[in-house]
Design a protein around this motif. Sequence first.
Motif, PDB file in Angstrom:
ATOM      1  N   PHE A   1     -26.445 -31.412  23.942  1.00  0.00           N
ATOM      2  CA  PHE A   1     -26.346 -30.708  24.982  1.00  0.00           C
ATOM      3  C   PHE A   1     -28.138 -31.600  25.207  1.00  0.00           C
ATOM      4  O   PHE A   1     -29.149 -31.140  25.432  1.00  0.00           O
ATOM      5  N   ASP A   2     -27.891 -32.833  26.313  1.00  0.00           N
ATOM      6  CA  ASP A   2     -29.373 -32.617  26.732  1.00  0.00           C
ATOM      7  C   ASP A   2     -30.301 -31.869  27.829  1.00  0.00           C
ATOM      8  O   ASP A   2     -29.530 -31.498  29.108  1.00  0.00           O
ATOM      9  N   PRO A   3     -31.570 -32.565  27.621  1.00  0.00           N
ATOM     10  CA  PRO A   3     -32.096 -31.249  28.536  1.00  0.00           C
ATOM     11  C   PRO A   3     -32.189 -31.851  30.073  1.00  0.00           C
ATOM     12  O   PRO A   3     -33.272 -31.029  31.109  1.00  0.00           O
ATOM     13  N   GLY A   4     -31.484 -33.171  30.094  1.00  0.00           N
ATOM     14  CA  GLY A   4     -32.024 -33.217  31.687  1.00  0.00           C
ATOM     15  C   GLY A   4     -33.687 -34.930  31.632  1.00  0.00           C
ATOM     16  O   GLY A   4     -33.472 -35.161  32.523  1.00  0.00           O
ATOM     17  N   ASP A   5     -33.488 -35.238  30.268  1.00  0.00           N
ATOM     18  CA  ASP A   5     -34.480 -36.503  30.308  1.00  0.00           C
ATOM     19  C   ASP A   5     -34.095 -37.306  29.699  1.00  0.00           C
ATOM     20  O   ASP A   5     -35.432 -38.549  29.208  1.00  0.00           O
ATOM     21  N   GLY A   6     -32.990 -37.332  29.248  1.00  0.00           N
ATOM     22  CA  GLY A   6     -32.238 -38.440  28.728  1.00  0.00           C
ATOM     23  C   GLY A   6     -32.421 -38.291  26.486  1.00  0.00           C
ATOM     24  O   GLY A   6     -32.627 -39.491  26.429  1.00  0.00           O
ATOM     25  N   SER A   7     -33.538 -37.305  26.387  1.00  0.00           N
ATOM     26  CA  SER A   7     -33.355 -37.396  25.027  1.00  0.00           C
ATOM     27  C   SER A   7     -32.640 -35.902  23.875  1.00  0.00           C
ATOM     28  O   SER A   7     -32.821 -36.274  23.024  1.00  0.00           O
ATOM     29  N   GLY A   8     -31.937 -35.984  25.034  1.00  0.00           N
ATOM     30  CA  GLY A   8     -30.523 -35.616  24.064  1.00  0.00           C
ATOM     31  C   GLY A   8     -29.691 -36.213  22.688  1.00  0.00           C
ATOM     32  O   GLY A   8     -29.300 -37.485  22.983  1.00  0.00           O
ATOM     33  N   LYS A   9     -29.873 -35.567  22.087  1.00  0.00           N
ATOM     34  CA  LYS A   9     -28.913 -36.366  20.360  1.00  0.00           C
ATOM     35  C   LYS A   9     -27.505 -34.792  20.450  1.00  0.00           C
ATOM     36  O   LYS A   9     -28.671 -34.285  19.740  1.00  0.00           O
ATOM     37  N   TYR A  10     -27.459 -36.066  19.262  1.00  0.00           N
ATOM     38  CA  TYR A  10     -25.777 -34.419  18.271  1.00  0.00           C
ATOM     39  C   TYR A  10     -27.106 -34.551  17.084  1.00  0.00           C
ATOM     40  O   TYR A  10     -27.446 -34.898  16.708  1.00  0.00           O
ATOM     41  N   LYS A  11     -26.693 -33.350  17.142  1.00  0.00           N
ATOM     42  CA  LYS A  11     -27.455 -32.423  16.362  1.00  0.00           C
ATOM     43  C   LYS A  11     -25.800 -31.255  15.411  1.00  0.00           C
ATOM     44  O   LYS A  11     -24.985 -30.756  16.306  1.00  0.00           O
ATOM     45  N   LYS A  12     -26.059 -31.725  14.202  1.00  0.00           N
ATOM     46  CA  LYS A  12     -24.610 -30.720  13.083  1.00  0.00           C
ATOM     47  C   LYS A  12     -24.230 -29.849  13.464  1.00  0.00           C
ATOM     48  O   LYS A  12     -25.642 -28.800  13.875  1.00  0.00           O
ATOM     49  N   VAL A  13     -23.534 -29.650  13.114  1.00  0.00           N
ATOM     50  CA  VAL A  13     -23.678 -27.737  13.913  1.00  0.00           C
ATOM     51  C   VAL A  13     -23.735 -27.226  12.506  1.00  0.00           C
ATOM     52  O   VAL A  13     -23.458 -27.305  11.247  1.00  0.00           O
ATOM     53  N   THR A  14     -24.290 -26.239  12.611  1.00  0.00           N
ATOM     54  CA  THR A  14     -24.932 -24.476  11.406  1.00  0.00           C
ATOM     55  C   THR A  14     -24.308 -23.408  11.430  1.00  0.00           C
ATOM     56  O   THR A  14     -23.155 -23.230  12.856  1.00  0.00           O
ATOM     57  N   GLY A  15     -23.962 -22.321  10.328  1.00  0.00           N
ATOM     58  CA  GLY A  15     -22.646 -21.438  10.296  1.00  0.00           C
ATOM     59  C   GLY A  15     -21.306 -21.754  10.576  1.00  0.00           C
ATOM     60  O   GLY A  15     -21.444 -22.385   9.718  1.00  0.00           O
ATOM     61  N   ASP A  16     -21.199 -20.841  10.245  1.00  0.00           N
ATOM     62  CA  ASP A  16     -19.248 -20.706   9.956  1.00  0.00           C
ATOM     63  C   ASP A  16     -18.676 -21.574  11.072  1.00  0.00           C
ATOM     64  O   ASP A  16     -19.126 -22.357  11.474  1.00  0.00           O
ATOM     65  N   ALA A  17     -17.890 -22.535  10.210  1.00  0.00           N
ATOM     66  CA  ALA A  17     -16.597 -22.943  11.139  1.00  0.00           C
ATOM     67  C   ALA A  17     -16.148 -22.984  12.058  1.00  0.00           C
ATOM     68  O   ALA A  17     -16.287 -21.742  12.361  1.00  0.00           O
ATOM     69  N   LYS A  18     -16.453 -24.139  13.031  1.00  0.00           N
ATOM     70  CA  LYS A  18     -15.682 -23.227  13.989  1.00  0.00           C
ATOM     71  C   LYS A  18     -14.539 -24.726  14.336  1.00  0.00           C
ATOM     72  O   LYS A  18     -14.569 -26.102  13.977  1.00  0.00           O
ATOM     73  N   TYR A  19     -13.096 -24.337  14.885  1.00  0.00           N
ATOM     74  CA  TYR A  19     -12.494 -24.666  15.308  1.00  0.00           C
ATOM     75  C   TYR A  19     -11.448 -25.263  16.137  1.00  0.00           C
ATOM     76  O   TYR A  19     -11.937 -24.344  17.677  1.00  0.00           O
ATOM     77  N   LEU A  20     -10.675 -26.952  16.517  1.00  0.00           N
ATOM     78  CA  LEU A  20     -10.537 -27.285  17.860  1.00  0.00           C
ATOM     79  C   LEU A  20      -9.000 -27.785  17.681  1.00  0.00           C
ATOM     80  O   LEU A  20      -8.956 -28.006  16.803  1.00  0.00           O
ATOM     81  N   THR A  21      -7.800 -27.197  18.082  1.00  0.00           N
ATOM     82  CA  THR A  21      -5.732 -27.255  18.041  1.00  0.00           C
ATOM     83  C   THR A  21      -5.531 -27.545  18.978  1.00  0.00           C
ATOM     84  O   THR A  21      -5.763 -26.513  20.098  1.00  0.00           O
ATOM     85  N   LEU A  22      -5.710 -28.659  19.043  1.00  0.00           N
ATOM     86  CA  LEU A  22      -4.675 -29.459  20.549  1.00  0.00           C
ATOM     87  C   LEU A  22      -3.582 -29.484  19.889  1.00  0.00           C
ATOM     88  O   LEU A  22      -3.119 -29.890  19.019  1.00  0.00           O
ATOM     89  N   GLU A  23      -2.299 -28.214  21.000  1.00  0.00           N
ATOM     90  CA  GLU A  23      -0.744 -28.004  20.545  1.00  0.00           C
ATOM     91  C   GLU A  23      -0.325 -29.138  21.494  1.00  0.00           C
ATOM     92  O   GLU A  23      -0.451 -29.015  23.122  1.00  0.00           O
ATOM     93  N   LYS A  24       0.386 -29.872  20.636  1.00  0.00           N
ATOM     94  CA  LYS A  24       1.839 -30.771  22.065  1.00  0.00           C
ATOM     95  C   LYS A  24       2.589 -29.697  22.203  1.00  0.00           C
ATOM     96  O   LYS A  24       3.139 -28.650  21.826  1.00  0.00           O
TER      97      LYS A  24
END
Length: 132
Positions: A43-66
């Motif tokens: 999530f970029d704060p608006g100044d172009g400094s946004g970088k991907y950060k590793k997710v911490t805590g419990d695992a989160k999932y997304l399932t895409l069902e056809k």
Amino acid sequence: MKKISLLLLTIACLIYVSCKKTTIDNDGPGEVFGKWKLTETMFDPGDGSGKYKKVTGDAKYLTLEKSADKAGKFSGNAVPDIYAFRILDSVKMEVFSNTYKMPLTYYYKVSAKSLLLNPPCIEGCGYRFVRE
């Protein structure tokens, strides 16, 4: 002697041409359907400094069902507000959310092992997943 040299050169060329180059970023074609584990967010704060950060805590999932040709349902706890999608082309999908009445256009990039989702943000944002 010339025949042996020509034969060795031909074999070396065949071996060179038949080898495939692989990189971490290009792990082959894939499809969006399946179970994905959220690994990084940005999530970029608006100044172009946004970088991907590793997710911490419990695992989160997304399932895409056809559910239909080029359409399907979202489930999981990684992005809980979205519930359905329709693939528009090789880089865009229409996403349906509980928050917005109109569908949103997400950009995506998928390979055999990874999925990148970019929602429409004023500033840069995105989600990186790996296939489960």
